[in-house]
Design a protein around this motif. Structure first.
Motif, PDB file in Angstrom:
ATOM      1  N   ASP A  47     -19.788  -9.673 -10.442  1.00 38.57           N
ATOM      2  CA  ASP A  47     -19.919 -10.029  -9.028  1.00 38.57           C
ATOM      3  C   ASP A  47     -18.584  -9.775  -8.324  1.00 38.57           C
ATOM      4  OD1 ASP A  47     -20.868 -11.031  -6.645  1.00 38.57           O
ATOM      5  OD2 ASP A  47     -20.704 -13.135  -7.237  1.00 38.57           O
ATOM      6  N   PRO A  48     -18.192  -8.489  -8.192  1.00 45.02           N
ATOM      7  CA  PRO A  48     -16.875  -8.166  -7.639  1.00 45.02           C
ATOM      8  C   PRO A  48     -16.691  -8.566  -6.175  1.00 45.02           C
ATOM      9  CG  PRO A  48     -18.198  -6.186  -7.842  1.00 45.02           C
ATOM     10  CD  PRO A  48     -18.967  -7.295  -8.504  1.00 45.02           C
ATOM     11  N   ASP A  49     -17.776  -8.839  -5.472  1.00 45.32           N
ATOM     12  CA  ASP A  49     -17.675  -9.256  -4.069  1.00 45.32           C
ATOM     13  C   ASP A  49     -17.551 -10.769  -3.919  1.00 45.32           C
ATOM     14  OD1 ASP A  49     -17.892  -6.605  -3.225  1.00 45.32           O
ATOM     15  OD2 ASP A  49     -20.085  -6.703  -3.271  1.00 45.32           O
ATOM     16  N   ASN A  50     -17.472 -11.488  -5.028  1.00 48.99           N
ATOM     17  CA  ASN A  50     -17.330 -12.936  -4.995  1.00 48.99           C
ATOM     18  C   ASN A  50     -15.996 -13.278  -4.324  1.00 48.99           C
ATOM     19  OD1 ASN A  50     -16.369 -15.602  -6.059  1.00 48.99           O
ATOM     20  ND2 ASN A  50     -18.382 -15.556  -7.038  1.00 48.99           N
ATOM     21  N   TRP A  51     -16.043 -14.040  -3.254  1.00 49.87           N
ATOM     22  CA  TRP A  51     -14.829 -14.312  -2.475  1.00 49.87           C
ATOM     23  C   TRP A  51     -13.887 -15.287  -3.173  1.00 49.87           C
ATOM     24  CZ3 TRP A  51     -13.835 -19.245  -0.718  1.00 49.87           C
ATOM     25  CH2 TRP A  51     -14.907 -20.144  -0.749  1.00 49.87           C
ATOM     26  N   THR A  52     -14.369 -16.026  -4.172  1.00 49.51           N
ATOM     27  CA  THR A  52     -13.523 -16.957  -4.904  1.00 49.51           C
ATOM     28  C   THR A  52     -12.819 -16.291  -6.073  1.00 49.51           C
ATOM     29  OG1 THR A  52     -15.020 -18.759  -4.337  1.00 49.51           O
ATOM     30  CG2 THR A  52     -13.506 -19.156  -6.143  1.00 49.51           C
ATOM     31  N   ASN A  53     -13.526 -15.373  -6.759  1.00 51.31           N
ATOM     32  CA  ASN A  53     -12.953 -14.723  -7.936  1.00 51.31           C
ATOM     33  C   ASN A  53     -13.606 -13.351  -8.095  1.00 51.31           C
ATOM     34  OD1 ASN A  53     -12.122 -13.865 -10.456  1.00 51.31           O
ATOM     35  ND2 ASN A  53     -12.465 -15.834 -11.454  1.00 51.31           N
ATOM     36  N   ALA A  54     -12.862 -12.302  -7.871  1.00 53.49           N
ATOM     37  CA  ALA A  54     -13.395 -10.936  -7.962  1.00 53.49           C
ATOM     38  C   ALA A  54     -13.785 -10.552  -9.387  1.00 53.49           C
ATOM     39  CB  ALA A  54     -12.376  -9.940  -7.419  1.00 53.49           C
ATOM     40  N   ARG A  55     -13.358 -11.348 -10.381  1.00 50.12           N
ATOM     41  CA  ARG A  55     -13.735 -11.086 -11.776  1.00 50.12           C
ATOM     42  C   ARG A  55     -14.972 -11.882 -12.182  1.00 50.12           C
ATOM     43  NH1 ARG A  55     -10.186 -12.259 -15.948  1.00 50.12           N
ATOM     44  NH2 ARG A  55     -11.047 -10.485 -17.057  1.00 50.12           N
ATOM     45  N   ALA A  56     -15.579 -12.593 -11.251  1.00 50.93           N
ATOM     46  CA  ALA A  56     -16.731 -13.449 -11.539  1.00 50.93           C
ATOM     47  C   ALA A  56     -17.870 -12.649 -12.174  1.00 50.93           C
ATOM     48  CB  ALA A  56     -17.218 -14.128 -10.268  1.00 50.93           C
ATOM     49  N   VAL A  57     -18.607 -13.341 -13.042  1.00 48.16           N
ATOM     50  CA  VAL A  57     -19.760 -12.736 -13.716  1.00 48.16           C
ATOM     51  C   VAL A  57     -20.960 -13.657 -13.519  1.00 48.16           C
ATOM     52  CG1 VAL A  57     -20.731 -12.002 -15.919  1.00 48.16           C
ATOM     53  CG2 VAL A  57     -18.315 -11.583 -15.430  1.00 48.16           C
ATOM     54  N   LEU A  58     -22.011 -13.104 -12.938  1.00 50.06           N
ATOM     55  CA  LEU A  58     -23.251 -13.850 -12.728  1.00 50.06           C
ATOM     56  C   LEU A  58     -24.104 -13.857 -13.988  1.00 50.06           C
ATOM     57  CD1 LEU A  58     -24.365 -12.555  -9.238  1.00 50.06           C
ATOM     58  CD2 LEU A  58     -24.159 -14.967  -9.856  1.00 50.06           C
ATOM     59  N   VAL A  59     -24.811 -14.944 -14.206  1.00 52.38           N
ATOM     60  CA  VAL A  59     -25.874 -15.021 -15.201  1.00 52.38           C
ATOM     61  C   VAL A  59     -27.161 -14.801 -14.420  1.00 52.38           C
ATOM     62  CG1 VAL A  59     -27.079 -16.531 -16.825  1.00 52.38           C
ATOM     63  CG2 VAL A  59     -24.584 -16.631 -16.645  1.00 52.38           C
TER      64      VAL A  59
END
Length: 126
Positions: A47-59
């Motif tokens: 989830d590179p567009d996550n405004w909190t953490n660009a390294r975020a990974v969605l389940v």
């Protein structure tokens, strides 16, 4: 947050069990989680567009519907795992709150020379 340290065997096989985070920030996640069963396959999506953490990974479910996130503390580990398989271990009812609803197990292959939670960033302070 407490969680078991992921294990990486000498042959590179690895696994980790964790609670899916951030479900309250994902519209419709609570309803979708309620339909899951033990053993159901899930998937990971960056989830590179996550405004909190660009390294975020969605389940996500098989139809790419988001359920929540991999905990930030596990991101280095998850990004290092190949041939990822993710499955439901337990689904708790809504009465426990979103933070404890969905327990999953990740399995895959990782470099056995790179154990999780090691290195300078994880050294204790005396």
């Amino acid at each position: 947050m407490l969680l078991p340290i992921p294990e990486v065997a000498a042959d590179g096989s690895t696994h980790a069990t964790f609670l899916v985070h951030g479900m309250r920030h994902v519209p419709g996640a609570d309803e979708r989680v309620g339909r899951l069963c033990v053993g159901d396959a899930l998937f990971l999506r960056p989830d590179p567009d996550n405004w909190t953490n660009a390294r975020a990974v969605l389940v996500v479910e098989g139809d790419d519907q988001p359920l929540g996130y991999v905990p930030d503390v596990l991101l280095d580990f998850v990004h290092s795992v190949d041939d990822v398989r993710l499955s439901v271990v337990r689904v708790n009812g809504p009465e426990v709150g979103s933070r404890l609803r969905l327990l999953v197990r990740l399995e895959g292959q990782a470099d056995p020379d790179e154990q999780p939670f090691t290195g300078d960033a994880w050294e204790t302070v005396d």
